[in-house]
Design a protein around this motif. Structure first.
Motif, PDB file in Angstrom:
ATOM      1  N   HIS A 198       0.579  -1.516  -0.437  1.00 55.51           N
ATOM      2  CA  HIS A 198      -0.068   0.015   0.054  1.00 55.51           C
ATOM      3  C   HIS A 198       0.666   1.204   0.606  1.00 55.51           C
ATOM      4  CE1 HIS A 198      -3.741  -1.761   0.470  1.00 55.51           C
ATOM      5  NE2 HIS A 198      -3.202  -2.589   1.333  1.00 55.51           N
ATOM      6  N   LEU A 199       1.986   1.615   0.884  1.00 53.99           N
ATOM      7  CA  LEU A 199       2.922   2.613   0.614  1.00 53.99           C
ATOM      8  C   LEU A 199       4.091   2.642  -0.271  1.00 53.99           C
ATOM      9  CD1 LEU A 199       3.838   1.670   4.436  1.00 53.99           C
ATOM     10  CD2 LEU A 199       2.103   4.081   3.174  1.00 53.99           C
ATOM     11  N   MET A 200       3.639   0.884  -1.809  1.00 49.83           N
ATOM     12  CA  MET A 200       4.220   1.315  -2.776  1.00 49.83           C
ATOM     13  C   MET A 200       6.033   1.570  -2.260  1.00 49.83           C
ATOM     14  SD  MET A 200       2.998   4.043  -5.152  1.00 49.83           S
ATOM     15  CE  MET A 200       0.897   4.077  -4.912  1.00 49.83           C
ATOM     16  N   MET A 201       6.824   0.349  -1.539  1.00 47.81           N
ATOM     17  CA  MET A 201       7.837   0.370  -0.913  1.00 47.81           C
ATOM     18  C   MET A 201       8.115  -1.423  -0.724  1.00 47.81           C
ATOM     19  SD  MET A 201       7.667   1.607   2.532  1.00 47.81           S
ATOM     20  CE  MET A 201       9.583   1.763   3.196  1.00 47.81           C
ATOM     21  N   CYS A 247      10.219   8.786   3.520  1.00 45.27           N
ATOM     22  CA  CYS A 247      10.842   9.351   2.947  1.00 45.27           C
ATOM     23  C   CYS A 247       9.175  10.074   1.789  1.00 45.27           C
ATOM     24  CB  CYS A 247      10.810   8.881   1.264  1.00 45.27           C
ATOM     25  SG  CYS A 247       9.734   7.728   0.291  1.00 45.27           S
ATOM     26  N   THR A 248       9.228  11.271   1.461  1.00 46.05           N
ATOM     27  CA  THR A 248       7.934  11.866   1.594  1.00 46.05           C
ATOM     28  C   THR A 248       7.348  10.952   0.517  1.00 46.05           C
ATOM     29  OG1 THR A 248       9.251  13.819   0.866  1.00 46.05           O
ATOM     30  CG2 THR A 248       6.863  14.030   0.382  1.00 46.05           C
ATOM     31  N   LEU A 249       7.439  10.139  -0.097  1.00 52.14           N
ATOM     32  CA  LEU A 249       5.975   9.509  -1.034  1.00 52.14           C
ATOM     33  C   LEU A 249       5.296   8.818  -0.090  1.00 52.14           C
ATOM     34  CD1 LEU A 249       4.345   8.717  -3.000  1.00 52.14           C
ATOM     35  CD2 LEU A 249       5.828   7.264  -3.600  1.00 52.14           C
ATOM     36  N   THR A 250       6.462   7.883   1.109  1.00 51.30           N
ATOM     37  CA  THR A 250       5.232   7.122   2.032  1.00 51.30           C
ATOM     38  C   THR A 250       4.610   7.950   3.177  1.00 51.30           C
ATOM     39  OG1 THR A 250       7.330   5.422   1.595  1.00 51.30           O
ATOM     40  CG2 THR A 250       6.408   5.659   3.617  1.00 51.30           C
ATOM     41  N   PHE A 251       5.393   8.934   3.650  1.00 51.69           N
ATOM     42  CA  PHE A 251       4.640   9.888   4.198  1.00 51.69           C
ATOM     43  C   PHE A 251       3.001  10.622   3.771  1.00 51.69           C
ATOM     44  CE2 PHE A 251       3.988  13.874   6.637  1.00 51.69           C
ATOM     45  CZ  PHE A 251       3.838  13.827   7.923  1.00 51.69           C
ATOM     46  N   ILE A 252       3.282  10.617   2.478  1.00 51.67           N
ATOM     47  CA  ILE A 252       1.812  11.031   1.692  1.00 51.67           C
ATOM     48  C   ILE A 252       1.347   9.859   2.028  1.00 51.67           C
ATOM     49  CG2 ILE A 252       0.582  11.900  -0.291  1.00 51.67           C
ATOM     50  CD1 ILE A 252       3.417  14.069  -0.764  1.00 51.67           C
ATOM     51  N   LEU A 253       1.733   8.540   1.661  1.00 54.82           N
ATOM     52  CA  LEU A 253       0.726   7.698   1.073  1.00 54.82           C
ATOM     53  C   LEU A 253       0.495   7.568   2.108  1.00 54.82           C
ATOM     54  CD1 LEU A 253       3.007   5.129  -1.260  1.00 54.82           C
ATOM     55  CD2 LEU A 253       0.338   6.478  -1.705  1.00 54.82           C
ATOM     56  N   THR A 301       9.291  -4.644   1.420  1.00 56.24           N
ATOM     57  CA  THR A 301       9.247  -5.606   2.382  1.00 56.24           C
ATOM     58  C   THR A 301      10.247  -4.877   3.410  1.00 56.24           C
ATOM     59  OG1 THR A 301       7.616  -6.964   1.998  1.00 56.24           O
ATOM     60  CG2 THR A 301       7.810  -6.656   3.427  1.00 56.24           C
ATOM     61  N   ARG A 302      11.473  -5.069   2.422  1.00 58.61           N
ATOM     62  CA  ARG A 302      12.883  -5.051   3.793  1.00 58.61           C
ATOM     63  C   ARG A 302      12.618  -3.448   3.938  1.00 58.61           C
ATOM     64  NH1 ARG A 302      18.319  -7.356   1.730  1.00 58.61           N
ATOM     65  NH2 ARG A 302      16.878  -8.991   1.665  1.00 58.61           N
ATOM     66  N   SER A 303      12.287  -3.022   2.854  1.00 54.15           N
ATOM     67  CA  SER A 303      12.508  -1.107   3.811  1.00 54.15           C
ATOM     68  C   SER A 303      11.420  -0.463   4.478  1.00 54.15           C
ATOM     69  CB  SER A 303      12.558  -0.457   1.833  1.00 54.15           C
ATOM     70  OG  SER A 303      13.183  -0.377   1.292  1.00 54.15           O
ATOM     71  N   TYR A 304      10.427  -1.515   4.157  1.00 53.94           N
ATOM     72  CA  TYR A 304       9.011  -0.908   5.324  1.00 53.94           C
ATOM     73  C   TYR A 304       9.995  -1.569   6.832  1.00 53.94           C
ATOM     74  CZ  TYR A 304       5.252  -1.076   8.732  1.00 53.94           C
ATOM     75  OH  TYR A 304       4.307  -1.085   9.473  1.00 53.94           O
ATOM     76  N   ALA A 305       9.934  -2.751   6.694  1.00 56.33           N
ATOM     77  CA  ALA A 305      10.398  -3.840   7.857  1.00 56.33           C
ATOM     78  C   ALA A 305      11.309  -2.535   8.602  1.00 56.33           C
ATOM     79  CB  ALA A 305      10.843  -5.139   7.880  1.00 56.33           C
ATOM     80  N   ALA A 306      12.493  -2.169   7.747  1.00 54.03           N
ATOM     81  CA  ALA A 306      13.501  -0.715   8.578  1.00 54.03           C
ATOM     82  C   ALA A 306      13.066   0.377   8.706  1.00 54.03           C
ATOM     83  CB  ALA A 306      14.720  -0.537   7.707  1.00 54.03           C
ATOM     84  N   LEU A 307      11.351   0.752   7.894  1.00 61.70           N
ATOM     85  CA  LEU A 307      10.733   1.735   8.895  1.00 61.70           C
ATOM     86  C   LEU A 307      10.029   1.250  10.477  1.00 61.70           C
ATOM     87  CD1 LEU A 307       8.938   3.109   5.872  1.00 61.70           C
ATOM     88  CD2 LEU A 307      10.957   4.411   6.874  1.00 61.70           C
ATOM     89  N   GLU A 308      10.012   0.087  10.213  1.00 62.45           N
ATOM     90  CA  GLU A 308       9.260   0.097  11.758  1.00 62.45           C
ATOM     91  C   GLU A 308       9.985  -0.411  12.908  1.00 62.45           C
ATOM     92  OE1 GLU A 308       6.876  -3.660  12.403  1.00 62.45           O
ATOM     93  OE2 GLU A 308       4.575  -2.093  10.665  1.00 62.45           O
ATOM     94  N   HIS A 309      11.802  -0.568  12.503  1.00 62.72           N
ATOM     95  CA  HIS A 309      12.446  -1.370  13.463  1.00 62.72           C
ATOM     96  C   HIS A 309      13.007  -0.240  14.163  1.00 62.72           C
ATOM     97  CE1 HIS A 309      11.786  -5.314  11.905  1.00 62.72           C
ATOM     98  NE2 HIS A 309      12.451  -5.688  12.747  1.00 62.72           N
ATOM     99  N   GLY A 310      12.953   1.491  12.661  1.00 57.56           N
ATOM    100  CA  GLY A 310      13.251   2.524  13.172  1.00 57.56           C
ATOM    101  C   GLY A 310      14.227   2.632  12.615  1.00 57.56           C
ATOM    102  N   ASP A 311      15.102   1.929  11.699  1.00 58.90           N
ATOM    103  CA  ASP A 311      16.438   1.617  11.224  1.00 58.90           C
ATOM    104  C   ASP A 311      16.496   3.393  10.490  1.00 58.90           C
ATOM    105  OD1 ASP A 311      17.437  -0.233  12.578  1.00 58.90           O
ATOM    106  OD2 ASP A 311      16.617  -1.512  10.549  1.00 58.90           O
ATOM    107  N   SER A 312      15.172   3.214   9.854  1.00 58.77           N
ATOM    108  CA  SER A 312      15.271   4.656   8.847  1.00 58.77           C
ATOM    109  C   SER A 312      14.058   5.477   9.167  1.00 58.77           C
ATOM    110  CB  SER A 312      15.257   4.245   7.481  1.00 58.77           C
ATOM    111  OG  SER A 312      14.166   3.593   6.905  1.00 58.77           O
ATOM    112  N   LEU A 313      14.057   7.002   8.284  1.00 58.20           N
ATOM    113  CA  LEU A 313      12.994   7.934   8.752  1.00 58.20           C
ATOM    114  C   LEU A 313      12.568   7.908   7.088  1.00 58.20           C
ATOM    115  CD1 LEU A 313      10.999   9.553  10.350  1.00 58.20           C
ATOM    116  CD2 LEU A 313      13.106  11.489   9.455  1.00 58.20           C
TER     117      LEU A 313
END
Length: 90
Positions: free
Chosen positions: A34-37, A53-59, A39-51
């Motif tokens: 749904h966030l157009m990314m 991007c603008t597209l993910t935030f808007i979605l 799974t590995r990148s999303y998992a990094a978000l959930e683990h607090g490894d990254s912030l």
């Protein structure tokens, strides 16, 4: 200031994304689609490894955020607190 503010924003968004995924009964894989990314990148978000991007935030805002005004106010509070702390130490 920038690094501590970024860390707090990352923690805040990690909580928002994780809560939204769980409330919608989705796996990380489903939510990441749904966030157009990937799974590995999303998992990094959930683990607090990254912030995110603008597209993910808007979605996230468009598809999953229940109260955009509250989110913006919370983000504003985080940023303003760090600006205030920087001014008081200068």
């Amino acid at each position: 200031m920038k690094q501590t503010c970024k860390c707090e924003l990352r923690e805040y968004m990690t909580d928002c994304l994780t809560r939204a995924r769980i409330e919608n009964s989705m796996s990380q894989s489903e939510f990441s689609e749904h966030l157009m990314m990937d799974t590995r990148s999303y998992a990094a978000l959930e683990h607090g490894d990254s912030l995110c991007c603008t597209l993910t935030f808007i979605l996230y805002l468009v598809l999953f955020c229940k109260d955009v005004d509250e989110l913006v106010m919370d983000l504003r509070e985080i940023v303003m607190r760090h600006i205030s702390e920087e001014k008081s130490t200068a």
